[in-house]
Design a protein around this motif. Structure first.
Motif, mmCIF file in Angstrom:
data_model
loop_
_atom_site.group_PDB
_atom_site.id
_atom_site.type_symbol
_atom_site.label_atom_id
_atom_site.label_comp_id
_atom_site.label_asym_id
_atom_site.label_seq_id
_atom_site.Cartn_x
_atom_site.Cartn_y
_atom_site.Cartn_z
ATOM 1 N N ARG A 47 0.464 -1.180 -0.243
ATOM 2 C CA ARG A 47 -0.084 0.101 -0.082
ATOM 3 C C ARG A 47 1.004 1.326 0.523
ATOM 4 O O ARG A 47 0.453 2.388 -0.544
ATOM 5 C CB ARG A 47 -1.000 0.145 1.788
ATOM 6 C CG ARG A 47 -2.257 -0.818 1.150
ATOM 7 C CD ARG A 47 -3.227 -0.893 2.364
ATOM 8 N NE ARG A 47 -4.223 -2.012 2.438
ATOM 9 C CZ ARG A 47 -5.361 -1.843 1.064
ATOM 10 N NH1 ARG A 47 -5.940 -0.856 0.534
ATOM 11 N NH2 ARG A 47 -6.721 -2.820 1.080
ATOM 12 N N GLN A 48 1.876 0.932 0.185
ATOM 13 C CA GLN A 48 3.253 2.545 0.083
ATOM 14 C C GLN A 48 3.585 2.390 -0.766
ATOM 15 O O GLN A 48 4.259 3.622 -1.077
ATOM 16 C CB GLN A 48 4.183 2.241 1.911
ATOM 17 C CG GLN A 48 3.108 2.012 2.874
ATOM 18 C CD GLN A 48 2.415 3.423 3.294
ATOM 19 O OE1 GLN A 48 3.063 4.628 3.117
ATOM 20 N NE2 GLN A 48 1.383 3.214 3.714
ATOM 21 N N GLU A 49 3.721 1.960 -1.985
ATOM 22 C CA GLU A 49 4.366 2.077 -2.930
ATOM 23 C C GLU A 49 3.726 3.035 -3.656
ATOM 24 O O GLU A 49 2.422 3.340 -4.137
ATOM 25 C CB GLU A 49 4.238 0.591 -4.058
ATOM 26 C CG GLU A 49 4.581 -0.941 -3.476
ATOM 27 C CD GLU A 49 6.198 -0.523 -4.681
ATOM 28 O OE1 GLU A 49 6.548 -1.032 -5.308
ATOM 29 O OE2 GLU A 49 7.392 0.000 -3.323
ATOM 30 N N ASP A 50 4.370 3.230 -4.406
ATOM 31 C CA ASP A 50 4.349 4.967 -5.735
ATOM 32 C C ASP A 50 5.412 4.956 -6.713
ATOM 33 O O ASP A 50 6.323 4.545 -6.363
ATOM 34 C CB ASP A 50 4.391 5.832 -4.703
ATOM 35 C CG ASP A 50 3.076 7.146 -5.099
ATOM 36 O OD1 ASP A 50 2.445 6.758 -5.890
ATOM 37 O OD2 ASP A 50 2.912 8.756 -4.642
ATOM 38 N N VAL A 51 4.840 6.129 -7.139
ATOM 39 C CA VAL A 51 5.207 6.215 -8.236
ATOM 40 C C VAL A 51 6.006 7.433 -8.604
ATOM 41 O O VAL A 51 4.889 7.782 -9.153
ATOM 42 C CB VAL A 51 5.432 5.699 -9.885
ATOM 43 C CG1 VAL A 51 6.183 5.149 -10.984
ATOM 44 C CG2 VAL A 51 4.939 4.171 -9.988
ATOM 45 N N PRO A 52 6.680 8.258 -8.328
ATOM 46 C CA PRO A 52 6.525 9.771 -7.820
ATOM 47 C C PRO A 52 7.421 10.338 -9.560
ATOM 48 O O PRO A 52 8.100 11.602 -9.382
ATOM 49 C CB PRO A 52 7.813 9.939 -6.419
ATOM 50 C CG PRO A 52 8.654 9.112 -6.317
ATOM 51 C CD PRO A 52 7.851 7.991 -7.608
ATOM 52 N N TYR A 53 7.241 10.250 -10.436
ATOM 53 C CA TYR A 53 7.637 10.481 -11.514
ATOM 54 C C TYR A 53 6.841 10.057 -12.545
ATOM 55 O O TYR A 53 5.628 9.077 -12.292
ATOM 56 C CB TYR A 53 8.608 9.644 -11.792
ATOM 57 C CG TYR A 53 9.075 8.877 -11.213
ATOM 58 C CD1 TYR A 53 8.739 7.564 -12.379
ATOM 59 C CD2 TYR A 53 9.711 7.708 -10.314
ATOM 60 C CE1 TYR A 53 8.874 6.208 -12.994
ATOM 61 C CE2 TYR A 53 9.901 6.829 -9.852
ATOM 62 C CZ TYR A 53 9.661 6.043 -10.776
ATOM 63 O OH TYR A 53 10.373 4.198 -10.608
ATOM 64 N N LYS A 54 6.687 10.764 -13.697
ATOM 65 C CA LYS A 54 5.669 9.985 -15.109
ATOM 66 C C LYS A 54 6.630 8.779 -15.698
ATOM 67 O O LYS A 54 7.561 8.502 -15.688
ATOM 68 C CB LYS A 54 5.984 11.330 -16.300
ATOM 69 C CG LYS A 54 5.420 10.458 -17.845
ATOM 70 C CD LYS A 54 4.831 11.985 -18.175
ATOM 71 C CE LYS A 54 4.165 11.903 -19.128
ATOM 72 N NZ LYS A 54 3.728 12.301 -20.513
ATOM 73 N N GLY A 90 9.678 1.869 0.431
ATOM 74 C CA GLY A 90 8.593 2.289 -1.071
ATOM 75 C C GLY A 90 9.259 3.107 -1.873
ATOM 76 O O GLY A 90 10.503 3.874 -1.293
ATOM 77 N N SER A 91 8.149 3.600 -3.236
ATOM 78 C CA SER A 91 9.487 3.402 -3.901
ATOM 79 C C SER A 91 9.653 4.871 -3.867
ATOM 80 O O SER A 91 10.006 6.029 -4.764
ATOM 81 C CB SER A 91 8.656 3.108 -5.887
ATOM 82 O OG SER A 91 7.955 2.463 -5.311
ATOM 83 N N GLY A 92 8.989 5.693 -3.307
ATOM 84 C CA GLY A 92 9.673 7.352 -2.912
ATOM 85 C C GLY A 92 10.688 7.652 -1.561
ATOM 86 O O GLY A 92 11.064 8.757 -1.521
ATOM 87 N N ALA A 93 10.711 6.755 -1.298
ATOM 88 C CA ALA A 93 12.419 6.652 -0.281
ATOM 89 C C ALA A 93 13.491 6.150 -0.447
ATOM 90 O O ALA A 93 13.788 5.158 0.017
ATOM 91 C CB ALA A 93 11.768 6.255 0.768
ATOM 92 N N SER A 94 14.299 6.612 -1.813
ATOM 93 C CA SER A 94 15.551 6.284 -2.288
ATOM 94 C C SER A 94 16.331 6.323 -1.397
ATOM 95 O O SER A 94 16.256 7.144 -0.695
ATOM 96 C CB SER A 94 15.481 6.215 -3.613
ATOM 97 O OG SER A 94 16.594 5.672 -4.364
ATOM 98 N N TRP A 95 17.098 4.729 -1.286
ATOM 99 C CA TRP A 95 18.142 4.868 0.101
ATOM 100 C C TRP A 95 17.908 5.189 1.409
ATOM 101 O O TRP A 95 18.662 5.066 2.483
ATOM 102 C CB TRP A 95 19.296 5.924 -0.377
ATOM 103 C CG TRP A 95 19.306 5.800 -2.042
ATOM 104 C CD1 TRP A 95 19.056 6.466 -2.991
ATOM 105 C CD2 TRP A 95 21.099 4.803 -2.589
ATOM 106 N NE1 TRP A 95 19.786 6.088 -4.173
ATOM 107 C CE2 TRP A 95 21.008 5.712 -4.225
ATOM 108 C CE3 TRP A 95 21.665 3.662 -1.829
ATOM 109 C CZ2 TRP A 95 21.597 4.465 -4.220
ATOM 110 C CZ3 TRP A 95 22.373 3.141 -2.656
ATOM 111 C CH2 TRP A 95 22.590 3.393 -4.312
ATOM 112 N N GLN A 96 16.890 4.786 1.649
ATOM 113 C CA GLN A 96 16.383 4.991 3.270
ATOM 114 C C GLN A 96 15.521 3.522 2.854
ATOM 115 O O GLN A 96 14.065 4.502 4.341
ATOM 116 C CB GLN A 96 15.934 5.855 3.573
ATOM 117 C CG GLN A 96 16.497 7.457 2.698
ATOM 118 C CD GLN A 96 15.895 8.804 2.996
ATOM 119 O OE1 GLN A 96 14.955 9.256 3.476
ATOM 120 N NE2 GLN A 96 15.605 9.324 1.598
#
Length: 386
Positions: free
Chosen positions: A70-77, A186-192
């Motif tokens: 449910r936390q998966e997201d795609v913050p880009y086109k 999640g997809s919006g929290a890279s490296w963390q």
């Protein structure tokens, strides 16, 4: 560092076939280097992880797996691509090796590409990109079998398992404080993927097929990583004493000294990352709107250490597809799920007998984990760059 970035990116572009002296390749390499050097100095607003002290993470594997989905997201086109050579999973035509006698880097074709002309391997013409939707991306990521014969979302099981265990049973590797680890993936929290609310160090979690490949990665000190831009945005914004760690565990269990079957979790501090060309690097439309994208090669400090042993977890989760379907329908709709199911699988309404046969058993999950040898080895590398 700028010299290292230039050299590594040129080597990486060569592995994709951008190595010619003609104008098109020379111009592309110049633009790529300029973009990478901009990425090297980007910053973002610092964030205090101390605010996450009160956040809770499920202790049950099934609940945790659903939470992560449910936390998966795609913050880009989002873009889908078509490879005119139809070589999905084997995108790099060349591999590099250092010629010690000549003291220079040489490129050799991988066996899969030996029958193609040089012109057909040009990545600037080889790939066609088209916009796609988050709905389509999530369905493919969660339900459609990827290269290697296993759905890439199985990798999420390890993120779920390590978060479930570490948050409730392990101390921070850096400051040794207990009950301070939090999941921040999640997809919006890279490296963390994991963070500590006390010392605010960060943990990037990755998997390899087995312990041999884990050891080989650390020995060569070149580990495939996520977004080059995102790493430097985080690294340039953190405190000097705020550490970033790389955590790697095998997808195949082994016996520890107590003769228990476990997944040994290895850790090392990240020194820096260098850019690697990826599929998105050649997406001209995306580059024009949001800049050229690169993945990364991680370089760590010193040697790895053993953090903890992750116990076997396959028997704790046995309803993967049910959970994914429920989350997908909640996020989008039952109608869209049915349409995509029909599109990819041609499914009709299952009989009671067929439904019982489609239930994923514990044995099937175990077999899937053992066979999770996705190309490339890191399942995360199947995801789009950002």
């Amino acid at each position: 560092m700028e010299r290292k970035v230039r050299e590594e990116l040129l080597y990486s572009l060569g592995e994709w076939g951008v190595s010619g002296a003609h104008d098109e390749h020379v111009k592309f390499k110049r633009i790529a280097i300029e973009e990478a050097l901009v990425n090297l100095h980007v910053k973002e607003k610092p964030f205090s992880y101390r605010t996450m002290k009160t956040e809770k993470f499920p202790t049950d594997m099934n609940e945790a797996y659903e939470h992560i989905l449910r936390q998966e997201d795609v913050p880009y086109k989002i873009y889908a691509h078509t490879d005119i050579l139809e070589m999905e999973g084997f995108l790099n035509p060349f591999w590099r090796r250092y010629d010690r006698m000549a003291k220079l880097m040489r490129y050799e074709r991988t066996p899969q590409y030996r029958g193609f002309t040089s012109a057909s391997l040009n990545p600037l013409n080889r790939f066609q990109f088209r916009p796609t939707t988050k709905t389509d991306l999530f369905f493919k990521r969660w339900f459609v079998t990827e290269v290697g014969g296993t759905a890439s979302d199985l990798g999420m099981l390890f993120e779920t398992a390590i978060a479930c265990h570490a948050l409730h049973h392990e101390s921070c590797y850096n400051c040794k404080c207990q009950n301070t680890l939090r999941w921040n993936g999640g997809s919006g929290a890279s490296w963390q993927d994991l963070i500590c609310t006390e010392c605010e160090c960060m943990y990037e979690v990755k998997t390899k097929a087995d312990m041999e490949k884990v050891s080989k990665s650390f020995r060569h000190n070149r580990i495939s990583g996520g977004s080059f831009l995102s790493f430097w945005a985080v690294n340039n914004s953190k405190r000097p004493d705020q550490k970033m760690f790389l955590v790697i565990l095998p997808r195949t269990s082994t016996l520890n000294r107590k003769r228990q079957e476990v997944y040994p979790v290895q850790i090392a501090e990240i020194a820096y990352v260098l850019p690697q060309a990826c599929l998105d690097t050649f997406n001209e439309t995306k580059s024009k709107t949001s800049g050229m994208r690169f993945k990364s090669t991680i370089i760590v400090k010193g040697t790895q250490a053993r953090w903890f042993d992750l116990p076997l977890f396959e028997k704790e989760i046995s309803t993967m597809r049910d959970i994914k379907e429920r989350v997908f329908v909640d996020l989008f709709s039952r109608k869209r799920y049915a349409e995509l199911d029909e599109q990819y699988f041609g499914n009709h309404k299952e009989t009671e007998s067929e439904q019982s046969n489609s239930i994923i058993t514990t044995d099937e999950i175990t077999e899937g984990l053992e066979n999770l040898n996705i190309v490339p080895d890191d399942w995360e590398d199947l995801l789009p760059g950002y």
